[in-house]
Design a protein around this motif. Structure first.
Motif, PDB file in Angstrom:
ATOM      1  N   VAL A  27     -13.570   4.317 -25.162  1.00  0.00           N
ATOM      2  CA  VAL A  27     -13.346   4.443 -26.601  1.00  0.00           C
ATOM      3  C   VAL A  27     -12.956   3.059 -27.109  1.00  0.00           C
ATOM      4  N   ARG A  28     -13.496   2.689 -28.275  1.00  0.00           N
ATOM      5  CA  ARG A  28     -13.124   1.432 -28.924  1.00  0.00           C
ATOM      6  C   ARG A  28     -12.171   1.784 -30.052  1.00  0.00           C
ATOM      7  N   VAL A  29     -10.988   1.200 -29.996  1.00  0.00           N
ATOM      8  CA  VAL A  29      -9.965   1.463 -30.999  1.00  0.00           C
ATOM      9  C   VAL A  29      -9.669   0.180 -31.773  1.00  0.00           C
ATOM     10  N   PRO A  30      -9.289   0.298 -33.031  1.00  0.00           N
ATOM     11  CA  PRO A  30      -9.006  -0.896 -33.836  1.00  0.00           C
ATOM     12  C   PRO A  30      -7.798  -1.657 -33.297  1.00  0.00           C
ATOM     13  N   ALA A  31      -7.794  -2.941 -33.575  1.00  0.00           N
ATOM     14  CA  ALA A  31      -6.664  -3.783 -33.154  1.00  0.00           C
ATOM     15  C   ALA A  31      -5.471  -3.541 -34.033  1.00  0.00           C
ATOM     16  N   ASP A  83      -9.818   4.566 -16.500  1.00  0.00           N
ATOM     17  CA  ASP A  83      -8.606   3.790 -16.222  1.00  0.00           C
ATOM     18  C   ASP A  83      -7.352   4.527 -16.679  1.00  0.00           C
ATOM     19  N   GLN A  84      -7.508   5.450 -17.620  1.00  0.00           N
ATOM     20  CA  GLN A  84      -6.385   6.206 -18.174  1.00  0.00           C
ATOM     21  C   GLN A  84      -6.284   7.620 -17.598  1.00  0.00           C
ATOM     22  N   GLY A  85      -7.116   7.915 -16.582  1.00  0.00           N
ATOM     23  CA  GLY A  85      -7.080   9.222 -15.947  1.00  0.00           C
ATOM     24  C   GLY A  85      -7.910  10.291 -16.654  1.00  0.00           C
ATOM     25  N   TRP A  86      -8.833   9.877 -17.539  1.00  0.00           N
ATOM     26  CA  TRP A  86      -9.619  10.834 -18.319  1.00  0.00           C
ATOM     27  C   TRP A  86     -11.095  10.851 -17.928  1.00  0.00           C
ATOM     28  N   ALA A  87     -11.476  10.328 -16.793  1.00  0.00           N
ATOM     29  CA  ALA A  87     -12.886  10.277 -16.376  1.00  0.00           C
ATOM     30  C   ALA A  87     -13.499  11.675 -16.348  1.00  0.00           C
ATOM     31  N   GLY A  88     -14.562  11.890 -17.109  1.00  0.00           N
ATOM     32  CA  GLY A  88     -15.293  13.143 -17.115  1.00  0.00           C
ATOM     33  C   GLY A  88     -14.566  14.326 -17.731  1.00  0.00           C
ATOM     34  N   ARG A  89     -13.403  14.093 -18.361  1.00  0.00           N
ATOM     35  CA  ARG A  89     -12.612  15.212 -18.885  1.00  0.00           C
ATOM     36  C   ARG A  89     -12.574  15.287 -20.409  1.00  0.00           C
ATOM     37  N   VAL A  90     -13.157  14.326 -21.109  1.00  0.00           N
ATOM     38  CA  VAL A  90     -13.089  14.309 -22.571  1.00  0.00           C
ATOM     39  C   VAL A  90     -14.104  15.291 -23.150  1.00  0.00           C
ATOM     40  N   ARG A  91     -13.633  16.246 -23.924  1.00  0.00           N
ATOM     41  CA  ARG A  91     -14.497  17.250 -24.558  1.00  0.00           C
ATOM     42  C   ARG A  91     -14.356  17.246 -26.072  1.00  0.00           C
ATOM     43  N   SER A  92     -13.276  16.596 -26.577  1.00  0.00           N
ATOM     44  CA  SER A  92     -13.032  16.488 -28.009  1.00  0.00           C
ATOM     45  C   SER A  92     -12.184  15.234 -28.236  1.00  0.00           C
ATOM     46  N   ALA A  93     -12.020  14.864 -29.520  1.00  0.00           N
ATOM     47  CA  ALA A  93     -11.229  13.671 -29.827  1.00  0.00           C
ATOM     48  C   ALA A  93     -10.518  13.859 -31.156  1.00  0.00           C
ATOM     49  N   VAL A  94      -9.299  13.336 -31.237  1.00  0.00           N
ATOM     50  CA  VAL A  94      -8.529  13.325 -32.477  1.00  0.00           C
ATOM     51  C   VAL A  94      -8.083  11.887 -32.706  1.00  0.00           C
ATOM     52  N   ASN A  95      -8.301  11.392 -33.919  1.00  0.00           N
ATOM     53  CA  ASN A  95      -7.902  10.034 -34.256  1.00  0.00           C
ATOM     54  C   ASN A  95      -6.730  10.092 -35.232  1.00  0.00           C
ATOM     55  N   THR A  96      -5.548   9.721 -34.778  1.00  0.00           N
ATOM     56  CA  THR A  96      -4.370   9.711 -35.630  1.00  0.00           C
ATOM     57  C   THR A  96      -4.080   8.316 -36.178  1.00  0.00           C
ATOM     58  N   HIS A  97      -4.969   7.365 -35.886  1.00  0.00           N
ATOM     59  CA  HIS A  97      -4.822   5.978 -36.326  1.00  0.00           C
ATOM     60  C   HIS A  97      -5.263   5.842 -37.786  1.00  0.00           C
ATOM     61  N   ALA A  98      -4.889   4.753 -38.429  1.00  0.00           N
ATOM     62  CA  ALA A  98      -5.272   4.504 -39.824  1.00  0.00           C
ATOM     63  C   ALA A  98      -6.690   3.955 -39.960  1.00  0.00           C
TER      64      ALA A  98
END
Length: 68
Positions: free
Chosen positions: A64-68, A15-30
């Motif tokens: 991805v599940r992100v905190p509220a 839905d965000q335009g990232w289908a099949g393109r995620v190879r890594s992840a960075v979490n800048t959230h708390a």
């Protein structure tokens, strides 16, 4: 691995335009986030707050599940 908070939001990566393109992840959230196999499932990659997963290898998460 711990489960994400029930108050989190599951985001479909296609839905965000990232289908099949995620190879890594960075979490800048708390709080931690979870890369999921299915839009409503948790795991298998938990990305703790302020950390990164630099190589997801063959795993291509659809959500991805992100905190509220």
């Amino acid at each position: 691995m711990t489960s994400p908070s029930a108050s989190g939001t599951c985001v479909g990566l296609a839905d965000q335009g990232w289908a099949g393109r995620v190879r890594s992840a960075v979490n800048t959230h708390a709080s931690g986030a979870v890369l999921s196999r299915a839009k409503t499932a948790s795991g298998p990659y938990r990305v703790e707050a302020g950390t990164a997963v630099t190589a997801l290898n063959a795993f291509v998460p659809p959500s991805v599940r992100v905190p509220a």
